[in-house]
Design an enzyme around this catalytic site. Structure first.
Site, PDB file in Angstrom:
ATOM      1  N   ASP A 144     113.328 -52.083 -25.214  1.00 38.84           N
ATOM      2  CA  ASP A 144     112.528 -50.861 -25.325  1.00 38.84           C
ATOM      3  C   ASP A 144     112.580 -50.022 -24.049  1.00 38.84           C
ATOM      4  O   ASP A 144     112.069 -50.443 -23.006  1.00 38.84           O
ATOM      5  CB  ASP A 144     111.078 -51.319 -25.623  1.00 38.84           C
ATOM      6  CG  ASP A 144     110.154 -50.186 -25.946  1.00 38.84           C
ATOM      7  OD1 ASP A 144     110.640 -49.065 -26.183  1.00 38.84           O
ATOM      8  OD2 ASP A 144     108.925 -50.420 -25.979  1.00 38.84           O
ATOM      9  N   ASP A 245     106.205 -43.867 -31.860  1.00 42.04           N
ATOM     10  CA  ASP A 245     105.492 -44.955 -32.539  1.00 42.04           C
ATOM     11  C   ASP A 245     104.841 -44.511 -33.848  1.00 42.04           C
ATOM     12  O   ASP A 245     104.240 -43.440 -33.944  1.00 42.04           O
ATOM     13  CB  ASP A 245     104.418 -45.531 -31.613  1.00 42.04           C
ATOM     14  CG  ASP A 245     105.064 -46.301 -30.467  1.00 42.04           C
ATOM     15  OD1 ASP A 245     106.304 -46.285 -30.354  1.00 42.04           O
ATOM     16  OD2 ASP A 245     104.319 -46.919 -29.691  1.00 42.04           O
TER      17      ASP A 245
HETATM   18  C1  GLA Z   1     106.617 -48.669 -27.108  1.00 44.71           C
HETATM   19  C2  GLA Z   1     107.294 -49.036 -28.417  1.00 44.71           C
HETATM   20  C3  GLA Z   1     106.330 -49.812 -29.290  1.00 44.71           C
HETATM   21  C4  GLA Z   1     105.864 -51.056 -28.559  1.00 44.71           C
HETATM   22  C5  GLA Z   1     105.241 -50.660 -27.221  1.00 44.71           C
HETATM   23  C6  GLA Z   1     104.928 -51.872 -26.351  1.00 44.71           C
HETATM   24  O1  GLA Z   1     105.601 -47.748 -27.297  1.00 44.71           O
HETATM   25  O2  GLA Z   1     107.730 -47.883 -29.083  1.00 44.71           O
HETATM   26  O3  GLA Z   1     106.952 -50.163 -30.515  1.00 44.71           O
HETATM   27  O4  GLA Z   1     106.948 -51.919 -28.349  1.00 44.71           O
HETATM   28  O5  GLA Z   1     106.103 -49.832 -26.462  1.00 44.71           O
HETATM   29  O6  GLA Z   1     104.440 -51.545 -25.104  1.00 44.71           O
END
Ligand code: GLA
Length: 422
Positions: A144, A245
């Site tokens: 990520d 998200d």
């Molecule tokens: C980002 C990702 C999420 C999750 C968070 C964790 O926002 O897009 O899916 O993994 O980080 O901190």
């Protein structure tokens, strides 16, 4: 023919039968429902719940621990350590438990110094961390990119891609079949900064715009540029996040759906656009909304990564997430992503060709009241006069043969899914 030559010929003849098409990964991830509130005890219970509800039989394979599993700092050799309070017996013990329940463990890290929730990432230690994951028996890694936390909003495209290449190479060395889930959201292509998805973030970022960007203020991306932004992803991962998200809200789910348009050209066996993990069963989504969300992700050939609490699954949610015929559409080996063929405001129709020649058709009603939809074969790209057998997937009913059209009533925030065959 000599004996050896004959056996080689036989081997080549049977190989295709065993060669498995890589269909979208299926599993569960801790983030949507639990965020940082995770622990060994919870993941074990989740694995127990997943077994109790027969999720492996439905096709789900990976249980993925998202961010916040790590200790706040790396160990003395630069290695990742699990938080000793949350995961007192370490990751291999958890892999063992999860495997005993019929699943494989997945984990999370970042191509930055710190992860999005401010835990240590893998930047500069890719080989070591990939080896740790492989030694632990982890089979799925979500990687990520966290630019804001690390003030790396302006990192050059090539540098971001190189970070993914480098980690992917290290991961594959330990296990060529590992699922590398890229979560980069188009930063390398500028999408995450200027896409309408990120309006709010775009304004937050205004302060940090470079001189060049101040001269050319942010604008919306064209479909072509969207595709270009993700064009490198399939080289280094099986799936890649294409949005910010998700949340358990109808509008957000619809917004993410809209963002997938055009990206279908990137989807194929072993390469999947990832519109984020499922929210089915979370928040206040209604039964219709849960069904529509699941159906649309199946149609998109998206990875099916559940995000709800698997310890206790309400019957109506279980029925959706284990729906055999809907999952078969998602897992079809042609791996074609659905495209929108009709958009009349509230009513949208998506089609997805299937490997046996059938066509999956999803009629979506985004509006606040029920609609009577006229699904015309001509809108689906079928020739005039064609007769098709129609099966309603959610009703589990064969409707017999229809010529040129079928009328469907679709409830508000709901779908009707058909499988059309000869
Ligand atoms: C980002 C990702 C999420 C999750 C968070 C964790 O926002 O897009 O899916 O993994 O980080 O901190």
């Amino acid at each position: 023919m000599k004996k050896k030559a004959l056996s080689i010929a036989v081997l080549f003849a049977v190989l295709p039968v065993f060669a498995q098409t890589k269909t979208p990964p299926m599993g569960w991830n801790s983030w949507n429902r639990f965020h940082g509130n995770i622990s060994e005890a919870l993941i074990k219970e989740i694995a127990d719940g997943a077994k109790k509800h027969k999720l492996a039989e439905a096709g789900y394979k990976y249980l993925v621990i998202d961010d916040c599993w790590q200790a706040k700092e790396l160990g003395g050799k630069g290695e990742l350590l699990p938080d000793p309070k949350k995961f007192p017996n370490g990751i291999p013990a958890l892999v063992k438990h999860v495997r005993s329940r019929g699943f494989e463990l997945g984990i999370y890290s970042s191509p930055n110094k710190r992860t999005c929730a401010d835990y240590p990432g893998s930047l500069g230690r890719e080989v070591l961390h990939a080896r740790q994951f492989s030694d632990w028996g982890v089979k799925y890694v979500k990687y990520d990119y966290c630019p804001t936390r690390n003030k790396e909003q302006h990192l050059e495209r090539e540098k971001i891609i190189e970070r993914y290449r480098c980690f992917n190479e290290a991961l594959k060395r330990g296990n060529p079949d590992i699922v590398h889930a890229i979560c980069e959201k188009g930063w390398a292509g500028g999408v995450s900064r200027y896409h309408p998805d990120n309006k709010k973030r775009m304004w937050d970022l205004k302060k940090s715009l470079s001189k060049e960007e101040k001269k050319n203020p942010p604008r919306l991306f064209s479909k072509k540029e969207m595709v270009e932004a993700f064009s490198w992803s399939a080289d280094y991962g099986v799936m890649w996040r294409t949005s910010g998200d998700i949340s358990a809200k109808w509008d957000r789910i619809m917004h993410i759906l809209d963002m997938q348009e055009g990206l279908e050209v990137l989807c194929g066996p072993g390469a999947f656009n990832d519109p984020d993990m499922l929210e089915v069963g979370n928040g206040k989504l209604t039964a219709s909304e849960n069904r529509a969300h699941f159906s649309l992700w199946c149609m998109l050939t998206a990875p099916l990564i559940l995000g709800s609490d698997l310890r206790d699954i309400p019957d109506e949610v279980l029925e959706i997430i284990t729906h055999k015929e809907m999952i078969a559409i998602n897992q079809d080996r042609l791996c074609k992503q659905a495209v929108k063929v009709l958009d009349t405001g509230d009513l949208e129709i998506f089609t997805k060709p299937l490997s046996n020649g059938d066509l999956a058709v999803c009629v979506l009603n985004r509006g606040e009241s029920a609609v009577e939809a006229d699904v015309k074969w001509s809108d689906l790209g079928l020739e005039k006069g064609t007769e098709k057998r129609v099966r309603d997937i959610w009703a589990g009913k064969d409707f017999g043969k229809y010529k040129d059209r079928i009328k469907s009533s679709v409830a508000s925030h709901d779908v009707v899914v058909y499988r059309l065959s000869l």
